[in-house]
Design an enzyme around this catalytic site. Sequence first.
Site, PDB file in Angstrom:
ATOM      1  N   HIS A   1      -2.146  10.165  -0.619  1.00 45.40           N
ATOM      2  CA  HIS A   1      -2.320   8.815  -1.122  1.00 45.40           C
ATOM      3  C   HIS A   1      -2.310   8.803  -2.648  1.00 45.40           C
ATOM      4  CE1 HIS A   1      -3.431   4.736  -0.328  1.00 45.40           C
ATOM      5  NE2 HIS A   1      -4.399   4.796  -1.213  1.00 45.40           N
TER       6      HIS A   1
ATOM      7  N   GLU B   1       0.824  -1.218   0.000  1.00 47.09           N
ATOM      8  CA  GLU B   1       0.000   0.000   0.000  1.00 47.09           C
ATOM      9  C   GLU B   1       0.855   1.264   0.000  1.00 47.09           C
ATOM     10  OE1 GLU B   1      -3.353  -0.042   2.664  1.00 47.09           O
ATOM     11  OE2 GLU B   1      -3.515   2.149   2.649  1.00 47.09           O
TER      12      GLU B   1
ATOM     13  N   ASP C   1       3.688 -13.917  12.019  1.00 41.90           N
ATOM     14  CA  ASP C   1       2.352 -14.334  11.586  1.00 41.90           C
ATOM     15  C   ASP C   1       1.393 -13.133  11.631  1.00 41.90           C
ATOM     16  OD1 ASP C   1      -0.219 -15.410  11.434  1.00 41.90           O
ATOM     17  OD2 ASP C   1       0.275 -17.191  12.604  1.00 41.90           O
TER      18      ASP C   1
ATOM     19  N   LYS D   1      -7.715  -0.481  11.248  1.00 44.92           N
ATOM     20  CA  LYS D   1      -7.096  -0.980  10.007  1.00 44.92           C
ATOM     21  C   LYS D   1      -5.862  -0.137   9.688  1.00 44.92           C
ATOM     22  CE  LYS D   1      -6.487  -1.370   5.336  1.00 44.92           C
ATOM     23  NZ  LYS D   1      -5.622  -0.556   4.482  1.00 44.92           N
TER      24      LYS D   1
HETATM   25  C1  MEV Z   1      -6.118   3.310   4.746  1.00 48.31           C
HETATM   26  O1  MEV Z   1      -5.394   2.141   4.420  1.00 48.31           O
HETATM   27  C2  MEV Z   1      -6.117   3.538   6.246  1.00 48.31           C
HETATM   28  C3  MEV Z   1      -7.017   4.666   6.742  1.00 48.31           C
HETATM   29  O2  MEV Z   1      -8.337   4.472   6.265  1.00 48.31           O
HETATM   30  C4  MEV Z   1      -6.974   4.652   8.238  1.00 48.31           C
HETATM   31  C5  MEV Z   1      -7.978   5.579   8.904  1.00 48.31           C
HETATM   32  O3  MEV Z   1      -9.009   5.896   8.314  1.00 48.31           O
HETATM   33  O4  MEV Z   1      -7.703   5.935  10.072  1.00 48.31           O
HETATM   34  C6  MEV Z   1      -6.566   6.000   6.191  1.00 48.31           C
END
Ligand code: MEV
Length: 425
Positions: free
Chosen positions: A378, A86, A280, A264
Amino acid sequence: MPTRNLTSRISGFHRMTTEERLEAVAAFSDLDESAVGTLRRPGNIDPHLADHMIENVVATLSIPIGVATNMKVDGRDVLVPMATEESSVVAAVCNSARQCYDSGGFITSVSGNLMIAQVQLVGVPDPEQARMMILERREEIAAICDSCDPMLLRLGGGFRDLEVRVLASRGGPMVITHLIVDTRDAMGANTVNTMAETLAPSIEEWTGGKVFLRILSNLADRRLARARAVWPVAAIGGEAVRDGMIAAYHFAEADPYRAATHNKGIMNGVSAVVLATGNDTRAVEAGAHAYAARNGRYSSLTSFEVTADGSLAGMLEMPLPVGLVGGATKVHPTAQACLKILGVSTAAELARIIAAVGLAQNFGALKALATVGIQQGHMALHAHNVAIAVGATGAEVEQLANILVARRRVRQDVAAEELAKLRGG
Ligand code: MEV
């Protein structure tokens, strides 16, 4: 090219060489020479080693490893290898770490190296008594567990504690034994699973019940790693940014829909280091999400607050069952090289650095989300991928990516159009 064979019942597939398997797959899926050539190309792992790590190997997959800079963890400067597909993940850690470097970087701690194995006992008419019977055998249980891994004992690890619960279930009461084991620098799954399996017949004998499952718990809540850092308000762009980030944290804390995304983001950093060191990823992810729901509602793994002098303090606490001495960590040369980059000599040190990366990652995401939004940074990187995907090569990649970002249209159709224009089409 062999003729197409459309049955998945390929006799003796596991006994074939990697090349033979690849040919069989190519025939089944009608792969062209280019796809087969890509799959045949080895990465930085010996194909022979890959063939022994898992079953039915046909190829390996290379993932970029980026190194996060600016990280200071417990007073030590450290370079952190991160394996991820990513874009923006590594850059976010570098930026977040830079903004707290002068205020001390990350301070970390761990709760210990304790893993839990579960033994599920059913079919006892008197579960409360069975529970007591197991608890009475503590010394015997310790001896059985410790006999499984004399090396672990020599290294100072081994059985530490016993917990037994009567669990009400849809199928009636079960007696669940927890073996709590110090696995030192191993992640410990094999060790505790062996202990649980070795102990099971004795539990059946003592209680007259039937043991089914004997397996570790990925809710490794006795193997927590913690990290905290303070970001001076001037370093992060002022009070409005800070307050926006606090509001973002409050949102995640209150709402599982947001918490899932928030966590995430933390795992973007955590899993990247876990993967780079051959650990792992699924074990750590399962533990993280279960821990995030430990109070009955899924919530944020981090917390943020404003300090007395107006700075932003961030904290992360999560299970981090990682090791240095087993599995892929031991045999994969890239994992070994990554550990060398990190300069860690214990599993606890590794867990502490990973916690710091998780916090840095979360800080970066919240800051972007509370200000310019996540897409700006991004998309700049993503634009490169899109440019490559539509066939840009060499200097075209940068040129095309810049055009896409400037047009705020980082899409394949637009990229194809712009590439044609660039090429004078
Ligand atoms: C993207 O991989 C992760 C985010 O969505 C985390 C978040 O929203 O805090 C940018």
